[in-house]
Write a protein that holds these residues in place. Structure first.
Motif, mmCIF file in Angstrom:
data_model
loop_
_atom_site.group_PDB
_atom_site.id
_atom_site.type_symbol
_atom_site.label_atom_id
_atom_site.label_comp_id
_atom_site.label_asym_id
_atom_site.label_seq_id
_atom_site.Cartn_x
_atom_site.Cartn_y
_atom_site.Cartn_z
ATOM 1 N N SER A 156 0.858 -1.189 0.000
ATOM 2 C CA SER A 156 0.000 0.000 0.000
ATOM 3 C C SER A 156 0.894 1.238 0.000
ATOM 4 C CB SER A 156 -0.881 0.004 1.257
ATOM 5 O OG SER A 156 -0.065 0.198 2.395
ATOM 6 N N LYS A 157 0.308 2.364 -0.361
ATOM 7 C CA LYS A 157 1.104 3.606 -0.405
ATOM 8 C C LYS A 157 1.666 3.928 0.983
ATOM 9 C CE LYS A 157 1.064 4.711 -4.672
ATOM 10 N NZ LYS A 157 2.200 4.031 -5.284
ATOM 11 N N SER A 158 0.883 3.704 2.039
ATOM 12 C CA SER A 158 1.378 4.047 3.381
ATOM 13 C C SER A 158 2.503 3.099 3.806
ATOM 14 C CB SER A 158 0.240 4.079 4.405
ATOM 15 O OG SER A 158 -0.414 2.848 4.426
ATOM 16 N N ASP A 159 2.406 1.819 3.419
ATOM 17 C CA ASP A 159 3.510 0.898 3.726
ATOM 18 C C ASP A 159 4.758 1.287 2.924
ATOM 19 O OD1 ASP A 159 2.110 -0.539 5.596
ATOM 20 O OD2 ASP A 159 1.728 -2.267 4.307
ATOM 21 N N GLN A 160 4.548 1.681 1.668
ATOM 22 C CA GLN A 160 5.701 2.104 0.857
ATOM 23 C C GLN A 160 6.389 3.302 1.495
ATOM 24 O OE1 GLN A 160 4.900 2.771 -3.331
ATOM 25 N NE2 GLN A 160 3.987 0.758 -3.590
ATOM 26 N N GLU A 161 5.577 4.227 2.018
ATOM 27 C CA GLU A 161 6.164 5.425 2.631
ATOM 28 C C GLU A 161 6.966 5.064 3.881
ATOM 29 O OE1 GLU A 161 5.261 9.380 5.058
ATOM 30 O OE2 GLU A 161 3.487 8.433 4.170
ATOM 31 N N LEU A 162 6.413 4.137 4.659
ATOM 32 C CA LEU A 162 7.108 3.729 5.888
ATOM 33 C C LEU A 162 8.430 3.030 5.559
ATOM 34 C CD1 LEU A 162 6.480 3.870 8.972
ATOM 35 C CD2 LEU A 162 5.777 1.469 8.799
ATOM 36 N N VAL A 163 8.382 2.128 4.587
ATOM 37 C CA VAL A 163 9.608 1.427 4.176
ATOM 38 C C VAL A 163 10.617 2.441 3.632
ATOM 39 C CG1 VAL A 163 10.571 -0.208 2.508
ATOM 40 C CG2 VAL A 163 8.476 -0.799 3.745
ATOM 41 N N GLN A 164 10.122 3.418 2.865
ATOM 42 C CA GLN A 164 11.019 4.429 2.308
ATOM 43 C C GLN A 164 11.711 5.210 3.423
ATOM 44 O OE1 GLN A 164 11.605 4.790 -1.186
ATOM 45 N NE2 GLN A 164 13.359 5.855 -0.261
ATOM 46 N N GLN A 165 10.967 5.501 4.487
ATOM 47 C CA GLN A 165 11.584 6.232 5.612
ATOM 48 C C GLN A 165 12.658 5.377 6.288
ATOM 49 O OE1 GLN A 165 9.886 8.989 8.052
ATOM 50 N NE2 GLN A 165 8.106 9.457 6.795
ATOM 51 N N ALA A 166 12.400 4.066 6.387
ATOM 52 C CA ALA A 166 13.415 3.165 6.965
ATOM 53 C C ALA A 166 14.657 3.155 6.066
ATOM 54 C CB ALA A 166 12.844 1.758 7.126
ATOM 55 N N PHE A 221 27.448 -2.046 7.919
ATOM 56 C CA PHE A 221 26.112 -2.543 7.614
ATOM 57 C C PHE A 221 25.134 -1.542 8.221
ATOM 58 C CE2 PHE A 221 22.619 -5.754 8.312
ATOM 59 C CZ PHE A 221 22.474 -6.132 6.989
ATOM 60 N N SER A 222 24.514 -0.745 7.375
ATOM 61 C CA SER A 222 23.688 0.367 7.847
ATOM 62 C C SER A 222 22.217 -0.044 7.853
ATOM 63 C CB SER A 222 23.866 1.574 6.935
ATOM 64 O OG SER A 222 25.220 1.961 6.926
ATOM 65 N N VAL A 223 21.634 0.011 9.043
ATOM 66 C CA VAL A 223 20.247 -0.441 9.205
ATOM 67 C C VAL A 223 19.389 0.740 9.640
ATOM 68 C CG1 VAL A 223 18.756 -2.171 10.270
ATOM 69 C CG2 VAL A 223 21.185 -2.681 9.928
ATOM 70 N N GLY A 224 18.191 0.821 9.068
ATOM 71 C CA GLY A 224 17.248 1.872 9.452
ATOM 72 C C GLY A 224 15.910 1.242 9.787
ATOM 73 N N ALA A 225 15.198 1.864 10.709
ATOM 74 C CA ALA A 225 13.858 1.370 11.053
ATOM 75 C C ALA A 225 12.922 2.563 11.164
ATOM 76 C CB ALA A 225 13.895 0.571 12.357
ATOM 77 N N ALA A 226 11.656 2.327 10.841
ATOM 78 C CA ALA A 226 10.637 3.374 10.941
ATOM 79 C C ALA A 226 9.404 2.766 11.590
ATOM 80 C CB ALA A 226 10.305 3.913 9.549
ATOM 81 N N ALA A 227 8.951 3.420 12.664
ATOM 82 C CA ALA A 227 7.792 2.913 13.407
ATOM 83 C C ALA A 227 6.606 3.835 13.179
ATOM 84 C CB ALA A 227 8.127 2.852 14.907
#
Ligand code: THU
Length: 159
Positions: free
Chosen positions: A19-29, A43-49
């Motif tokens: 979904s667009k909102s999931d895509q946005e969240l993944v993009q922020q991560a 190894f660069s890791v990002g997370a978005a809650a």
């Protein structure tokens, strides 16, 4: 002897199928991986809650010359979210990782300590927390942390 058969369900998507909102969240991560401090592993890791009130909180892995003192992106993010917004449940946590050659092909499997912290967040707010794990070739969606940590330890074991 009897066997316990525990089933874990993981849904696999292509990024475009989200979904667009999931895509946005993944993009922020993905975007926040640029703030990772990973001079040792590279190894660069990002997370978005995504919080219940619609806010998005992001975080990254933070390493240390004394290796065990470092912390993963998932825990940085959840501890920050739970510290700043203790009354907001976490609806979805997205995670992305890249090496020096770019984002990884297959989703990053969170470490055991992060799974335990994710479980606590889910239990604490008494509602399932979705987890989205990004890879260039697939994105995994886990609809409840229980599916990432079968036979898990939680407070109920101490009752
Ligand atoms: N790391 C995370 O941030 N999240 C994970 O799910 C797995 C590993 C970090 C820890 C360390 O800084 C680096 O990735 C290599 O293990």
């Amino acid at each position: 002897m009897k066997s316990l058969n525990i089933t874990a369900i993981i849904h696999e998507y292509q990024f475009d199928e989200l979904s667009k909102s999931d895509q946005e969240l993944v993009q922020q991560a993905m975007d926040i991986t640029s703030h990772s401090y990973a001079p040792f592993s590279k190894f660069s890791v990002g997370a978005a809650a995504l919080l219940d009130n619609g806010m998005i909180v992001t975080g990254t892995n933070q390493e240390n010359a004394a290796y065990p003192s470092g912390i993963c992106a998932e825990r940085t993010t959840l501890f920050y979210a739970n510290s700043q917004y203790p009354n907001q449940s976490v609806k979805t946590l997205a995670v992305a990782a890249r090496t020096e050659s770019g984002f990884i092909d297959m989703p990053i499997p969170p470490c055991g300590a992060c799974r335990q912290v994710m479980l606590e967040t889910e239990k604490r707010y008494k509602q399932p927390m979705r987890v989205l794990l990004y890879g260039k070739k697939a994105v995994y969606e886990i609809r409840s942390v229980g599916d990432l940590l079968p036979l898990s330890f939680d407070a109920s074991a101490m009752e």
